[in-house]
Motif scaffolding. Structure first.
Motif, PDB file in Angstrom:
ATOM      1  N   HIS A 275      42.276  53.688  27.450  1.00  0.00           N
ATOM      2  CA  HIS A 275      41.410  53.500  27.028  1.00  0.00           C
ATOM      3  C   HIS A 275      40.679  51.840  27.247  1.00  0.00           C
ATOM      4  N   TRP A 276      41.815  51.667  27.910  1.00  0.00           N
ATOM      5  CA  TRP A 276      41.932  49.620  28.344  1.00  0.00           C
ATOM      6  C   TRP A 276      42.028  49.977  29.929  1.00  0.00           C
ATOM      7  N   LEU A 277      43.360  50.634  30.389  1.00  0.00           N
ATOM      8  CA  LEU A 277      43.474  50.557  32.069  1.00  0.00           C
ATOM      9  C   LEU A 277      42.046  51.060  32.538  1.00  0.00           C
ATOM     10  N   PRO A 278      41.832  51.257  32.847  1.00  0.00           N
ATOM     11  CA  PRO A 278      40.321  51.345  33.635  1.00  0.00           C
ATOM     12  C   PRO A 278      39.073  50.729  33.737  1.00  0.00           C
ATOM     13  N   LYS A 279      39.515  49.769  32.237  1.00  0.00           N
ATOM     14  CA  LYS A 279      38.214  48.659  32.478  1.00  0.00           C
ATOM     15  C   LYS A 279      38.802  47.844  33.126  1.00  0.00           C
ATOM     16  N   PHE A 280      39.885  47.913  33.562  1.00  0.00           N
ATOM     17  CA  PHE A 280      41.095  46.206  34.077  1.00  0.00           C
ATOM     18  C   PHE A 280      41.068  46.299  34.972  1.00  0.00           C
ATOM     19  N   ILE A 281      40.898  47.893  35.822  1.00  0.00           N
ATOM     20  CA  ILE A 281      40.999  47.992  36.948  1.00  0.00           C
ATOM     21  C   ILE A 281      39.665  48.084  37.468  1.00  0.00           C
ATOM     22  N   ALA A 282      38.274  48.438  37.054  1.00  0.00           N
ATOM     23  CA  ALA A 282      37.326  48.350  37.075  1.00  0.00           C
ATOM     24  C   ALA A 282      37.337  46.264  36.972  1.00  0.00           C
ATOM     25  N   ASN A 283      37.843  45.810  36.680  1.00  0.00           N
ATOM     26  CA  ASN A 283      37.369  43.914  36.715  1.00  0.00           C
ATOM     27  C   ASN A 283      37.835  43.813  37.646  1.00  0.00           C
ATOM     28  N   SER A 284      39.942  44.671  37.942  1.00  0.00           N
ATOM     29  CA  SER A 284      39.826  43.731  38.914  1.00  0.00           C
ATOM     30  C   SER A 284      38.827  44.105  40.279  1.00  0.00           C
ATOM     31  N   GLU A 285      38.729  45.312  40.164  1.00  0.00           N
ATOM     32  CA  GLU A 285      38.243  45.562  41.612  1.00  0.00           C
ATOM     33  C   GLU A 285      37.118  44.368  41.664  1.00  0.00           C
ATOM     34  N   ASN A 286      36.189  44.558  41.046  1.00  0.00           N
ATOM     35  CA  ASN A 286      34.740  43.980  40.967  1.00  0.00           C
ATOM     36  C   ASN A 286      34.939  42.070  40.879  1.00  0.00           C
ATOM     37  N   GLN A 287      36.559  42.249  40.607  1.00  0.00           N
ATOM     38  CA  GLN A 287      35.999  40.702  40.375  1.00  0.00           C
ATOM     39  C   GLN A 287      36.692  39.580  41.889  1.00  0.00           C
ATOM     40  N   ALA A 288      37.751  40.968  42.399  1.00  0.00           N
ATOM     41  CA  ALA A 288      39.032  40.097  42.887  1.00  0.00           C
ATOM     42  C   ALA A 288      38.202  39.434  44.516  1.00  0.00           C
ATOM     43  N   GLN A 289      38.509  39.099  44.994  1.00  0.00           N
ATOM     44  CA  GLN A 289      37.878  38.039  46.371  1.00  0.00           C
ATOM     45  C   GLN A 289      38.885  38.123  47.242  1.00  0.00           C
ATOM     46  N   THR A 290      39.957  39.752  47.477  1.00  0.00           N
ATOM     47  CA  THR A 290      40.819  39.076  48.501  1.00  0.00           C
ATOM     48  C   THR A 290      41.207  40.825  49.000  1.00  0.00           C
ATOM     49  N   PRO A 291      40.932  40.964  50.112  1.00  0.00           N
ATOM     50  CA  PRO A 291      41.852  42.581  50.328  1.00  0.00           C
ATOM     51  C   PRO A 291      43.231  42.716  48.803  1.00  0.00           C
ATOM     52  N   LEU A 292      44.506  41.602  50.007  1.00  0.00           N
ATOM     53  CA  LEU A 292      45.493  42.226  49.002  1.00  0.00           C
ATOM     54  C   LEU A 292      45.348  42.529  47.513  1.00  0.00           C
ATOM     55  N   LEU A 293      44.278  41.868  46.921  1.00  0.00           N
ATOM     56  CA  LEU A 293      44.247  41.933  45.483  1.00  0.00           C
ATOM     57  C   LEU A 293      43.824  43.227  45.302  1.00  0.00           C
ATOM     58  N   LEU A 294      42.376  43.772  46.532  1.00  0.00           N
ATOM     59  CA  LEU A 294      41.838  45.057  45.826  1.00  0.00           C
ATOM     60  C   LEU A 294      42.625  46.003  46.068  1.00  0.00           C
ATOM     61  N   ALA A 295      44.252  46.404  47.503  1.00  0.00           N
ATOM     62  CA  ALA A 295      45.080  46.733  47.849  1.00  0.00           C
ATOM     63  C   ALA A 295      45.791  46.937  46.487  1.00  0.00           C
ATOM     64  N   ILE A 296      46.179  46.428  45.872  1.00  0.00           N
ATOM     65  CA  ILE A 296      46.784  45.779  44.719  1.00  0.00           C
ATOM     66  C   ILE A 296      46.220  46.322  43.524  1.00  0.00           C
ATOM     67  N   THR A 297      45.259  46.372  43.234  1.00  0.00           N
ATOM     68  CA  THR A 297      44.205  46.990  42.339  1.00  0.00           C
ATOM     69  C   THR A 297      44.113  48.923  42.411  1.00  0.00           C
ATOM     70  N   ARG A 298      44.192  49.352  43.245  1.00  0.00           N
ATOM     71  CA  ARG A 298      43.961  50.683  44.353  1.00  0.00           C
ATOM     72  C   ARG A 298      45.699  50.854  43.981  1.00  0.00           C
ATOM     73  N   VAL A 299      46.517  50.434  44.590  1.00  0.00           N
ATOM     74  CA  VAL A 299      48.441  51.292  43.739  1.00  0.00           C
ATOM     75  C   VAL A 299      47.947  51.130  42.579  1.00  0.00           C
ATOM     76  N   LEU A 300      47.306  50.418  41.626  1.00  0.00           N
ATOM     77  CA  LEU A 300      47.540  50.675  39.454  1.00  0.00           C
ATOM     78  C   LEU A 300      46.618  51.647  39.669  1.00  0.00           C
ATOM     79  N   SER A 301      45.485  51.702  40.420  1.00  0.00           N
ATOM     80  CA  SER A 301      44.829  52.930  40.228  1.00  0.00           C
ATOM     81  C   SER A 301      45.862  54.412  40.497  1.00  0.00           C
TER      82      SER A 301
END
Length: 175
Positions: A138-164
């Protein structure tokens, strides 16, 4: 455990080693940026703090209660539910009452503990099913979406993809 360590406020000097270990395990599924310059690592560190630490308002709070409570707050009912589950299993988080029990790092670690113990004790299997489906689902998909939408660096986007990918695999294995 690498994801747990990443989200638990890594020190700037340990970030490159941690990212290299994550990349080693995930390079077949996630493309990581080449980061050689100090500026690249500094940008990733700033992005991490902007998203998950502060001092400004967090753009992707790493706490379940920020997503599950009617009014976003820390140490709310969802935090108490996780604490109750931990205590019922004879567990507790390090730094209890300093970092909320529903921090993503603690929940990742709890999943790993439950996965390891589930074959020996059915109560752990039940707890894992609840944690993944009824709580994190109920919460992790929202966290992942926030991370993807707000990240400004390719590294944070890659880590978010790993988490997903990790969470999708966990959900598949639990169901």
């Amino acid at each position: 455990m690498l994801l747990r360590d990443f989200y638990m406020f890594p020190q700037a000097d340990t970030l490159p080693q941690l990212i290299n270990k994550i990349e080693k395990y995930c390079r077949a599924q996630v493309t990581f940026p080449l980061l050689n310059l100090n500026d690249d690592w500094r940008d990733a560190e700033y992005d991490f703090n902007r998203l998950f630490v502060g001092p400004q308002a967090l753009l992707a709070p790493p706490y379940a209660s920020a997503y599950l409570e009617t009014e976003p707050q820390l140490m709310g009912n969802s935090t108490q539910e996780i604490r109750g589950l931990l205590h019922a299993l004879g567990l507790s988080v390090r730094d209890e009452n300093q970092i909320p029990d529903d921090h993503i790092s603690y929940e990742i670690e709890l999943c790993l503990v439950l996965i390891k113990q589930a074959p020996q004790q059915p109560i752990y299997q039940e707890a894992l099913a609840w944690l993944v489906s009824d709580h994190m689902g109920h919460w992790l998909p929202k966290f992942i979406a926030n991370s993807e939408n707000q990240a400004q660096t390719p590294l944070l986007l890659a880590i978010t993809r790993v988490l997903s990918l990790w969470f999708n695999d966990l959900q598949r294995r639990i169901s």
